[in-house]
Scaffold this motif. Structure first.
Motif, PDB file in Angstrom:
ATOM      1  N   GLY A   1      -6.371  -3.244  -2.608  1.00  0.00           N
ATOM      2  CA  GLY A   1      -6.583  -3.489  -1.124  1.00  0.00           C
ATOM      3  C   GLY A   1      -6.842  -4.700  -0.668  1.00  0.00           C
ATOM      4  O   GLY A   1      -7.630  -5.029   0.238  1.00  0.00           O
TER       5      GLY A   1
ATOM      6  N   GLU B   1       0.661  -1.420   0.058  1.00  0.00           N
ATOM      7  CA  GLU B   1      -0.003  -0.202   0.100  1.00  0.00           C
ATOM      8  C   GLU B   1       1.018   1.333  -0.062  1.00  0.00           C
ATOM      9  O   GLU B   1       2.124   1.109   0.390  1.00  0.00           O
ATOM     10  CB  GLU B   1      -0.828   0.016   1.254  1.00  0.00           C
ATOM     11  CG  GLU B   1      -2.027  -1.197   1.150  1.00  0.00           C
ATOM     12  CD  GLU B   1      -2.858  -1.167  -0.067  1.00  0.00           C
ATOM     13  OE1 GLU B   1      -2.967  -2.158  -0.563  1.00  0.00           O
ATOM     14  OE2 GLU B   1      -3.516   0.096  -0.075  1.00  0.00           O
TER      15      GLU B   1
ATOM     16  N   THR C   1      -4.542   0.776  -6.017  1.00  0.00           N
ATOM     17  CA  THR C   1      -4.444  -0.519  -5.410  1.00  0.00           C
ATOM     18  C   THR C   1      -5.894  -1.229  -4.999  1.00  0.00           C
ATOM     19  O   THR C   1      -6.825  -0.474  -4.906  1.00  0.00           O
ATOM     20  CB  THR C   1      -3.872  -0.256  -4.056  1.00  0.00           C
ATOM     21  OG1 THR C   1      -3.688  -1.197  -3.233  1.00  0.00           O
ATOM     22  CG2 THR C   1      -4.565   1.070  -3.068  1.00  0.00           C
TER      23      THR C   1
ATOM     24  N   ASP D   1     -12.706  -0.891   3.664  1.00  0.00           N
ATOM     25  CA  ASP D   1     -13.009   0.407   2.985  1.00  0.00           C
ATOM     26  C   ASP D   1     -11.838   0.705   1.827  1.00  0.00           C
ATOM     27  O   ASP D   1     -11.722   1.761   1.307  1.00  0.00           O
ATOM     28  CB  ASP D   1     -12.744   1.411   3.971  1.00  0.00           C
ATOM     29  CG  ASP D   1     -13.596   1.450   5.104  1.00  0.00           C
ATOM     30  OD1 ASP D   1     -15.019   0.988   4.992  1.00  0.00           O
ATOM     31  OD2 ASP D   1     -13.102   1.807   6.119  1.00  0.00           O
ATOM     32  N   ARG D   2     -11.586  -0.633   1.080  1.00  0.00           N
ATOM     33  CA  ARG D   2     -10.716  -0.466   0.003  1.00  0.00           C
ATOM     34  C   ARG D   2     -11.486  -1.062  -1.213  1.00  0.00           C
ATOM     35  O   ARG D   2     -12.488  -1.777  -0.998  1.00  0.00           O
ATOM     36  CB  ARG D   2      -9.460  -1.191   0.284  1.00  0.00           C
ATOM     37  CG  ARG D   2      -8.602  -0.757   1.487  1.00  0.00           C
ATOM     38  CD  ARG D   2      -7.981   0.712   1.022  1.00  0.00           C
ATOM     39  NE  ARG D   2      -7.170   1.221   2.151  1.00  0.00           N
ATOM     40  CZ  ARG D   2      -5.913   0.914   2.405  1.00  0.00           C
ATOM     41  NH1 ARG D   2      -5.245   0.652   1.627  1.00  0.00           N
ATOM     42  NH2 ARG D   2      -5.463   1.452   3.737  1.00  0.00           N
TER      43      ARG D   2
ATOM     44  N   ARG E   1      -2.208  -1.412   9.242  1.00  0.00           N
ATOM     45  CA  ARG E   1      -3.282  -1.922   8.738  1.00  0.00           C
ATOM     46  C   ARG E   1      -4.453  -1.503   9.753  1.00  0.00           C
ATOM     47  O   ARG E   1      -5.649  -1.721   9.720  1.00  0.00           O
ATOM     48  CB  ARG E   1      -3.485  -3.128   8.689  1.00  0.00           C
ATOM     49  CG  ARG E   1      -2.503  -3.680   7.529  1.00  0.00           C
ATOM     50  CD  ARG E   1      -2.542  -5.314   7.067  1.00  0.00           C
ATOM     51  NE  ARG E   1      -3.925  -5.648   7.066  1.00  0.00           N
ATOM     52  CZ  ARG E   1      -4.488  -6.872   7.344  1.00  0.00           C
ATOM     53  NH1 ARG E   1      -3.526  -7.890   8.113  1.00  0.00           N
ATOM     54  NH2 ARG E   1      -5.686  -7.205   7.115  1.00  0.00           N
TER      55      ARG E   1
END
Length: 438
Positions: free
Chosen positions: A360, A5, A358, A380-381, A161
């Motif tokens: 995620g 990330e 990305t 939330d990705r 994370r």
């Protein structure tokens, strides 16, 4: 190991310094700490388990101390990391290694740390990182480098994370496990029957989580003639071997000799080596590969506790960690006296790609089937919003077939923020069609 990330900091190199604090606002309390105290601190952390071998007990003590709250997450340039550095140097000395940095255990480098994403060069806090360098000198013409980073995320103010949880991130697997393996390998290479046709340089790197800064610095300012480095083995996150014994071995394409010796070393320790050719990746072996040195990166895979405060010592598979250390020693023994020519891997150009988007998700690096299996999905990705789940196997993205990791990387390099593309995953053997917005 670094996350794929985007980072939330900028680091800038400065010139090397000796082991002083002129570049740091932190006082490294451990450098004044008596030797006995550092050993007592780890000795009381755990009691010896019944019928546990001496090797396993030593490994367990090393991981327990390095991932204890006392070290405050080993963030580079802090008191906790300095305490870890002192401990590693004392362990190297106890294993009869000699200081490998011009008569010192420590190779220091200055850098500026900032949690501001767009910090200008020099803007932020001046800190000092320290690589720890130990040598087994057999009087040989070539040297093998065995490395592992010892820094981690501190209280998770970057790279976590769980960015809103500032509990101590102890990093037992990432990477106290790799450092414990370094000690186990060093002990075995000191035995009378150990291979003696090469020297062995043990490097505990600082600053890996901030961008491979310790390993990059060593390659730029090596403590020995880098032209005489035969190859490099990197141990990063080797503490979560699964029941099937699956071990990711990255860099198998960096020399034509790797495959046979890997197979021979894996058999006696019952490991299922999953080979990946690329010499690049988000860990310290990449710095050596880019200097045209054959590399291997040993890795037991991602897990739910990766870069979280829950990556603690009670979750480490100590028998598995010992098997990985024995595997590495077996590779070294299998190559004793054998030339290890360097080859560039076919995906070098892909490894240099930049990614504007990305998904995620965390890939399963020990998966060797068709597609890219997902080990975890970040909240939330784009992947989570699209409905992807742990253990899904991504088989297509943006209309292109995803046969493996390289196809996945290629597609990420081609996509742009704001794009919405189709994706197909296999879930419990069934195709599931999804739509992903980046």
């Amino acid at each position: 190991m670094r996350m794929d990330e985007p980072a939330f900091f900028h680091i800038h190199d400065h010139s090397a310094t000796r082991i002083t604090d002129e570049h740091s606002t932190h006082t490294p309390i451990c450098f004044a700490m008596p030797r006995l105290l550092s050993f007592l601190l780890f000795a009381v952390l755990i009691a010896p388990a019944a019928a546990q071998t001496a090797d396993l007990y030593a490994i367990q003590k090393d991981v327990a101390f390095l991932s204890s709250d006392l070290l405050m997450g080993r963030e580079t340039g802090t008191e906790g990391e300095a305490l870890a550095a002192r401990y590693i140097a004392e362990r190297f000395e106890g294993l009869r290694l000699t200081p490998g940095a011009d008569g010192d255990w420590f190779q220091s480098f200055g850098f500026t740390f900032s949690t501001t994403p767009h910090a200008e060069p020099g803007e932020g806090e001046a800190r000092t990182g320290r690589n720890i360098v130990g040598l087994i000198d057999n009087g040989a013409s070539e040297t093998v480098v065995i490395g592992a980073h010892y820094d981690h995320l501190g209280h998770g103010t970057f790279g976590s994370r769980q960015p809103d949880d500032h509990a101590i991130h102890n990093g037992a697997d990432d990477n106290a496990s790799g450092v414990a393996a370094l000690f186990a390998i060093a002990e075995r290479l000191q035995m009378d029957d150990a291979p003696k046709n090469r020297n062995y340089l043990f490097l505990a790197f600082s600053g890996e989580e901030l961008g491979l800064y310790g390993s990059k610095y060593w390659v730029d300012a090596p403590t020995l003639d880098i032209a005489n480095v035969a190859y490099m083995i990197n141990l990063d996150m080797v503490g979560r071997l699964n029941e099937a014994g699956e071990l990711a071995v990255n860099g198998s394409g960096t020399s034509p000799v790797w495959n046979d010796v890997i197979a021979a070393a894996a058999e006696p320790v019952d490991l299922d080596a999953k080979l990946h050719e690329s010499g690049l990746g988000p860990s310290d072996h990449a710095s050596f590969y880019l200097a045209d040195i054959p590399v291997l990166h040993l890795f037991t895979g991602q897990h739910e506790d990766y870069h979280k405060a829950s990556d603690d010592s009670d979750l480490v598979n100590y028998d598995g960690l010992d098997r990985v250390a024995r595997f590495a020693t077996g590779i070294i023994a299998g190559l004793d006296g054998q030339a290890v020519p360097f080859t560039k891997t076919r995906d070098e150009s892909q490894g240099r790609m930049s990614f504007n988007v990305t998904l995620g998700v965390m890939p399963d690096y020990v998966y060797d089937g068709e597609g890219m299996r997902i080990d975890a999905v970040l909240d939330d990705r784009p992947g989570k919003v699209a409905g992807m789940q742990k253990d899904d196997v991504l088989i297509s993205l943006g209309g292109s077939i995803i046969a493996g990791m390289q196809d996945y990387m290629r597609m990420l390099s081609e996509l742009e923020p704001g794009q919405t593309v189709p994706a197909t995953v296999l879930r419990d053997g069934q195709r599931v069609e999804l739509s992903v917005t980046f």
